[in-house]
Design a protein around this motif. Sequence first.
Motif, PDB file in Angstrom:
ATOM      1  N   ALA A 239       0.841  -1.207   0.000  1.00 57.42           N
ATOM      2  CA  ALA A 239       0.000   0.000   0.000  1.00 57.42           C
ATOM      3  C   ALA A 239       0.868   1.246   0.000  1.00 57.42           C
ATOM      4  N   ILE A 240       0.518   2.190  -0.863  1.00 61.24           N
ATOM      5  CA  ILE A 240       1.333   3.393  -0.976  1.00 61.24           C
ATOM      6  C   ILE A 240       0.504   4.523  -1.578  1.00 61.24           C
ATOM      7  N   ASP A 241       0.780   5.725  -1.123  1.00 59.04           N
ATOM      8  CA  ASP A 241       0.253   6.922  -1.772  1.00 59.04           C
ATOM      9  C   ASP A 241       1.333   7.379  -2.735  1.00 59.04           C
ATOM     10  N   LEU A 242       1.120   7.158  -4.014  1.00 65.10           N
ATOM     11  CA  LEU A 242       2.156   7.438  -5.007  1.00 65.10           C
ATOM     12  C   LEU A 242       2.446   8.920  -5.160  1.00 65.10           C
ATOM     13  N   LEU A 243       1.554   9.762  -4.629  1.00 63.84           N
ATOM     14  CA  LEU A 243       1.803  11.194  -4.645  1.00 63.84           C
ATOM     15  C   LEU A 243       2.810  11.616  -3.570  1.00 63.84           C
ATOM     16  N   ASP A 244       3.068  10.726  -2.620  1.00 65.19           N
ATOM     17  CA  ASP A 244       4.020  11.005  -1.548  1.00 65.19           C
ATOM     18  C   ASP A 244       5.433  10.742  -2.068  1.00 65.19           C
ATOM     19  N   GLU A 245       6.141  11.787  -2.417  1.00 62.22           N
ATOM     20  CA  GLU A 245       7.444  11.626  -3.047  1.00 62.22           C
ATOM     21  C   GLU A 245       8.508  11.088  -2.091  1.00 62.22           C
ATOM     22  N   SER A 246       8.202  11.054  -0.801  1.00 64.47           N
ATOM     23  CA  SER A 246       9.162  10.516   0.165  1.00 64.47           C
ATOM     24  C   SER A 246       8.998   9.010   0.349  1.00 64.47           C
ATOM     25  N   ALA A 247       7.974   8.415  -0.268  1.00 63.74           N
ATOM     26  CA  ALA A 247       7.712   6.980  -0.100  1.00 63.74           C
ATOM     27  C   ALA A 247       8.469   6.187  -1.155  1.00 63.74           C
ATOM     28  N   PRO A 248       9.499   5.411  -0.752  1.00 60.72           N
ATOM     29  CA  PRO A 248      10.288   4.648  -1.729  1.00 60.72           C
ATOM     30  C   PRO A 248       9.528   3.417  -2.226  1.00 60.72           C
ATOM     31  N   PHE A 249       9.991   2.874  -3.343  1.00 66.73           N
ATOM     32  CA  PHE A 249       9.437   1.634  -3.875  1.00 66.73           C
ATOM     33  C   PHE A 249      10.293   0.455  -3.416  1.00 66.73           C
ATOM     34  N   PRO A 250       9.699  -0.716  -3.200  1.00 70.79           N
ATOM     35  CA  PRO A 250      10.484  -1.896  -2.824  1.00 70.79           C
ATOM     36  C   PRO A 250      11.580  -2.187  -3.852  1.00 70.79           C
ATOM     37  N   ILE A 270       5.320  12.551 -12.391  1.00 71.91           N
ATOM     38  CA  ILE A 270       5.867  11.504 -13.265  1.00 71.91           C
ATOM     39  C   ILE A 270       7.363  11.378 -13.034  1.00 71.91           C
ATOM     40  N   LEU A 271       8.042  12.509 -12.955  1.00 77.08           N
ATOM     41  CA  LEU A 271       9.485  12.481 -12.704  1.00 77.08           C
ATOM     42  C   LEU A 271       9.787  11.827 -11.364  1.00 77.08           C
ATOM     43  N   SER A 272       9.027  12.156 -10.331  1.00 80.05           N
ATOM     44  CA  SER A 272       9.236  11.556  -9.012  1.00 80.05           C
ATOM     45  C   SER A 272       9.042  10.047  -9.050  1.00 80.05           C
ATOM     46  N   ILE A 273       7.998   9.597  -9.728  1.00 77.92           N
ATOM     47  CA  ILE A 273       7.721   8.161  -9.825  1.00 77.92           C
ATOM     48  C   ILE A 273       8.840   7.446 -10.571  1.00 77.92           C
ATOM     49  N   LEU A 274       9.315   8.025 -11.654  1.00 75.68           N
ATOM     50  CA  LEU A 274      10.372   7.386 -12.433  1.00 75.68           C
ATOM     51  C   LEU A 274      11.703   7.371 -11.672  1.00 75.68           C
ATOM     52  N   LYS A 275      11.973   8.396 -10.870  1.00 70.33           N
ATOM     53  CA  LYS A 275      13.185   8.390 -10.046  1.00 70.33           C
ATOM     54  C   LYS A 275      13.137   7.253  -9.036  1.00 70.33           C
ATOM     55  N   ARG A 276      11.980   7.077  -8.404  1.00 74.98           N
ATOM     56  CA  ARG A 276      11.848   5.997  -7.418  1.00 74.98           C
ATOM     57  C   ARG A 276      11.874   4.625  -8.095  1.00 74.98           C
ATOM     58  N   ALA A 277      11.351   4.539  -9.313  1.00 73.59           N
ATOM     59  CA  ALA A 277      11.425   3.284 -10.071  1.00 73.59           C
ATOM     60  C   ALA A 277      12.877   2.962 -10.408  1.00 73.59           C
ATOM     61  N   ARG A 278      13.621   3.975 -10.824  1.00 75.94           N
ATOM     62  CA  ARG A 278      15.048   3.756 -11.126  1.00 75.94           C
ATOM     63  C   ARG A 278      15.783   3.227  -9.907  1.00 75.94           C
ATOM     64  N   ALA A 279      15.483   3.767  -8.734  1.00 77.80           N
ATOM     65  CA  ALA A 279      16.160   3.332  -7.510  1.00 77.80           C
ATOM     66  C   ALA A 279      15.779   1.910  -7.117  1.00 77.80           C
ATOM     67  N   ALA A 280      14.621   1.435  -7.568  1.00 78.08           N
ATOM     68  CA  ALA A 280      14.138   0.099  -7.185  1.00 78.08           C
ATOM     69  C   ALA A 280      14.568  -0.996  -8.146  1.00 78.08           C
TER      70      ALA A 280
END
Length: 359
Positions: A239-250, A270-280
């Motif tokens: 569960a995650i609020d994808l608008l929360d830019e501080s919430a990392p992806f597994p 979109i940029l925030s989501i893709l940055k977190r995707a890159r980190a995951a």
Amino acid sequence: MNGKPMHFADIERSAIEAQYEAQRIAFAPVVFQCVRVAKKRGLLDALAGAGEAGLDAPALASAGELSCYAVGVLMETALSAGVVSRSEGRWVLSKVGHFVATDPLFRINADFVQDVCYLGLADLEASLVEEKPLGLKALGEWKTIYEGLSTLPEPAKTSWFNFDHYYSDSAFPAILPRVFASSPRTIMDIGANTGKFSRLCLLRDPEVRQTLLDLPIQLAVARGTLAEAEVLDRATLHAIDLLDESAPFPAGQDVIWMSQFLCCFSEAKILSILKRARAALSEGGRVLVLDTFWDRQSHETAAYCLINTSPYFTALASGNSKMYESQAFIDSAREAGLRLADIRDGIGLSHSLLSFVAA
């Protein structure tokens, strides 16, 4: 690029023809409602069954359980829209009318416009100014429509999911071989919605493990989908609020999948989501983005439908998202540390697959 540039306005018209087109725009909502009612009441089906012989007003009145007056109002507007023609006092379905009466794409789009969008679009101007979905109050009291998808009132709920799945379901079967081309052991489905795509992945490969990211209310629906298919034991519901830019992806994901998802957000998100995707991503992992880009369509019909879905995102969905051109995603991915590896067009009805790897 498979799609060709769209040239909607590149048409030679006389002044009289241009004026007529302008009035068609002015009365478009009226035409939509009349044609919709004619279809709903069975008038167009009756005409389809009558063929070239057509039907007179009393016969149509009987078919639609309406008065001859009501039939006249509906048919005359349908005539002005090219949906029907008239010959010797009988109404005949046109080629356009055939598509209105029988094409599932018309039914899906028209139901979506009527049941989900129509009332809320009255607040489009205010939504554009404030970049908030102020028309959403016509359906419920949520900040975005995504918070209320599973509890939308009917018929809006059915029409929304029919619209969403009609487009995405056409692409899923064709895309699965590309998802599994690198033999991934872990797949993350961001914006998992009802869990239909995750179910397909888990059923395809008994060794793969799936992580689903979405709001809790959506994951509850996805849980039921996976449980019914008896694959829930290999799924992690995050569960995650994808608008929360501080919430990392597994982390540790071989494939990160996003289908008809990024268009639900502003370019900053979109940029925030893709940055977190890159980190995951795991080493050698891929980010796969399946979406409908109006600039990559081969036919103007598809581009027209996609472009005119954007006001729904403004007035009802999020207030600041739209149907994007493909370059917007590519540029955001580059800024997020991802490199475009491949683009495939012509998937399903109107989809393109963008494949990204770590830059």
